[in-house]
Design a protein around this motif. Structure first.
Motif, PDB file in Angstrom:
ATOM      1  N   GLY A  90       5.535   0.579  -2.278  1.00 58.62           N
ATOM      2  CA  GLY A  90       6.337   1.648  -2.850  1.00 58.62           C
ATOM      3  C   GLY A  90       5.499   2.883  -3.134  1.00 58.62           C
ATOM      4  O   GLY A  90       4.271   2.892  -2.926  1.00 58.62           O
ATOM      5  N   GLU A  91       6.132   3.889  -3.657  1.00 60.17           N
ATOM      6  CA  GLU A  91       5.475   5.190  -3.840  1.00 60.17           C
ATOM      7  C   GLU A  91       4.320   5.147  -4.831  1.00 60.17           C
ATOM      8  O   GLU A  91       3.430   6.000  -4.799  1.00 60.17           O
ATOM      9  CB  GLU A  91       6.509   6.223  -4.283  1.00 60.17           C
ATOM     10  CG  GLU A  91       7.218   5.886  -5.578  1.00 60.17           C
ATOM     11  CD  GLU A  91       8.372   6.813  -5.890  1.00 60.17           C
ATOM     12  OE1 GLU A  91       8.762   6.870  -7.069  1.00 60.17           O
ATOM     13  OE2 GLU A  91       8.887   7.472  -4.971  1.00 60.17           O
ATOM     14  N   GLU A  92       4.291   4.113  -5.703  1.00 67.15           N
ATOM     15  CA  GLU A  92       3.197   3.999  -6.670  1.00 67.15           C
ATOM     16  C   GLU A  92       2.008   3.223  -6.123  1.00 67.15           C
ATOM     17  O   GLU A  92       1.024   3.005  -6.829  1.00 67.15           O
ATOM     18  CB  GLU A  92       3.712   3.363  -7.961  1.00 67.15           C
ATOM     19  CG  GLU A  92       4.703   4.254  -8.714  1.00 67.15           C
ATOM     20  CD  GLU A  92       5.196   3.612  -9.997  1.00 67.15           C
ATOM     21  OE1 GLU A  92       4.539   2.663 -10.496  1.00 67.15           O
ATOM     22  OE2 GLU A  92       6.241   4.048 -10.504  1.00 67.15           O
ATOM     23  N   GLY A  93       2.093   2.768  -4.877  1.00 65.19           N
ATOM     24  CA  GLY A  93       0.948   2.137  -4.228  1.00 65.19           C
ATOM     25  C   GLY A  93       0.719   0.705  -4.636  1.00 65.19           C
ATOM     26  O   GLY A  93       1.627  -0.005  -5.052  1.00 65.19           O
ATOM     27  N   GLY A  94      -0.532   0.278  -4.552  1.00 60.94           N
ATOM     28  CA  GLY A  94      -0.881  -1.129  -4.708  1.00 60.94           C
ATOM     29  C   GLY A  94      -1.113  -1.616  -6.109  1.00 60.94           C
ATOM     30  O   GLY A  94      -1.610  -2.735  -6.296  1.00 60.94           O
ATOM     31  N   GLY A  95      -0.782  -0.819  -7.120  1.00 62.78           N
ATOM     32  CA  GLY A  95      -0.912  -1.256  -8.501  1.00 62.78           C
ATOM     33  C   GLY A  95      -2.351  -1.463  -8.924  1.00 62.78           C
ATOM     34  O   GLY A  95      -3.293  -1.075  -8.227  1.00 62.78           O
TER      35      GLY A  95
END
Length: 339
Positions: A78-83
């Motif tokens: 998602g737009e927030e990437g890999g956490g």
């Protein structure tokens, strides 16, 4: 890439085993902190049987597709990437979701993903999240287990109890007891898992046996999946200041006349119910982190065993549910997806 995928569907929305079939459904879309995982394998749990029959409420916003635990590879972020773990496309993972695992793809929070160790198979990893996190929650968060306490796990050959017995032994329980409804499963609990003793709840008065084994003290913690049918015996077998954690109702929800609740005062015991799927992501995420810190190293070096009873291709999902309903398994039933 198409906007649809194959998934296990239930004809009419709910029904018997014969209603299960593989159909085409919309592929999940991602929100900011999620990953899209291409599923390699998924684990079955008893809640899946209840959900199929329309008897298990799906959490708000969760996928209506069955299944909460899986292993696979990250297809998209998602737009927030890999956490915080820094996941990227192609990473091999396993994880816990609120639903949707019986499918080619699943959308899940990156916080609920764990990197797949090279030492474990896809099938083993798909059998970890729900069962080991549930056992961890029941023991530590709910029952406040500490070294030196005694503990009893009902349904000894269920995946949660298989995990719980191993956790209890590893963390220095004074004694670990178990019950099962078949002699073979009792033998399995002692000889394979290392339980102190196991009692056949069909042919023995297990509460009396527990009291004999503990010299009349009872056990400090009881983890119960049966509900009404074991309610009185749990009160008889629990120790003073003990805790009974109820996680299921395989033995019904209506108590018979004559149940004696005096143990709540005589023994100062606590009876508490809990569930995992209805908890928010923050709560589940802390348990996921505890699993990674506490259990994952023991999976890698073999001290903890993920016992898989049967692996079936997902085209045989009806057979997989039938195995669960027959209560003959010792460990996980896993389905694999060939893509």
């Amino acid at each position: 890439m198409t906007d649809t995928m194959r998934a296990v569907d239930i004809e009419g929305g709910k029904g018997p085993i014969s209603a299960l079939h593989i159909g085409h459904v919309p592929k999940p879309t991602l929100s900011g902190s999620q990953a899209l995982v291409r599923v390699k394998a998924f684990g079955l749990n008893r809640m899946d049987l209840l959900q199929r029959e329309g008897q298990y409420p799906v959490p708000p916003g969760a996928s209506k597709i069955l299944g909460v635990e899986f292993s696979g590879t990250i297809e998209e972020l998602g737009e927030e990437g890999g956490g915080k773990e820094g996941f990227k496309k192609g990473d091999e993972v396993f994880g816990l979701a609120y639903g949707g695992a019986y499918a080619e793809f699943i959308a899940v929070s990156t916080h609920m993903l764990v990197r797949k160790p090279a030492e474990l198979t896809w099938e083993e990893c798909a059998g970890i999240p729900e069962t080991w996190i549930t056992a961890t929650q029941a023991m530590y968060l709910i029952a406040k287990f500490a070294p030196g306490k005694s503990i009893l796990w009902h349904a000894a050959a269920s995946s949660v109890s298989i995990a719980g017995i191993q956790l209890s032994l590893a963390d220095s329980a004074s004694a670990v007891y178990a019950t099962a409804r078949q002699d073979e499963k009792c033998k399995f609990a002692v000889e394979t898992l290392g339980a102190t003793a196991a009692f056949n709840s069909t042919t023995q008065n297990w509460a009396e046996e527990v009291m004999k084994a503990t010299n009349g003290k009872g056990v400090d913690i009881i983890i119960d999946f049966m509900g009404a049918s074991y309610f009185q015996s749990n009160l008889d077998a629990v120790a003073r200041d003990g805790v009974i954690v109820n996680l299921g109702f395989m033995g019904g929800t209506k108590l018979p006349a004559g149940v004696d609740i005096s143990a709540f005062i005589r023994k100062r015991c606590t009876f508490v119910g809990s569930s995992l799927r209805s908890r928010d992501e923050g709560y589940q995420g802390k348990l996921r982190d505890q699993l990674v810190e506490h259990a994952l190293p023991r999976f890698k070096d073999g001290r903890f065993k993920i016992l898989v009873d049967k692996v079936l291709p997902w085209e045989k999902i009806q057979d997989a549910h039938r195995l669960m309903e027959e209560n003959r398994t010792k460990g996980k039933v896993i389905c694999t997806i060939t893509q």
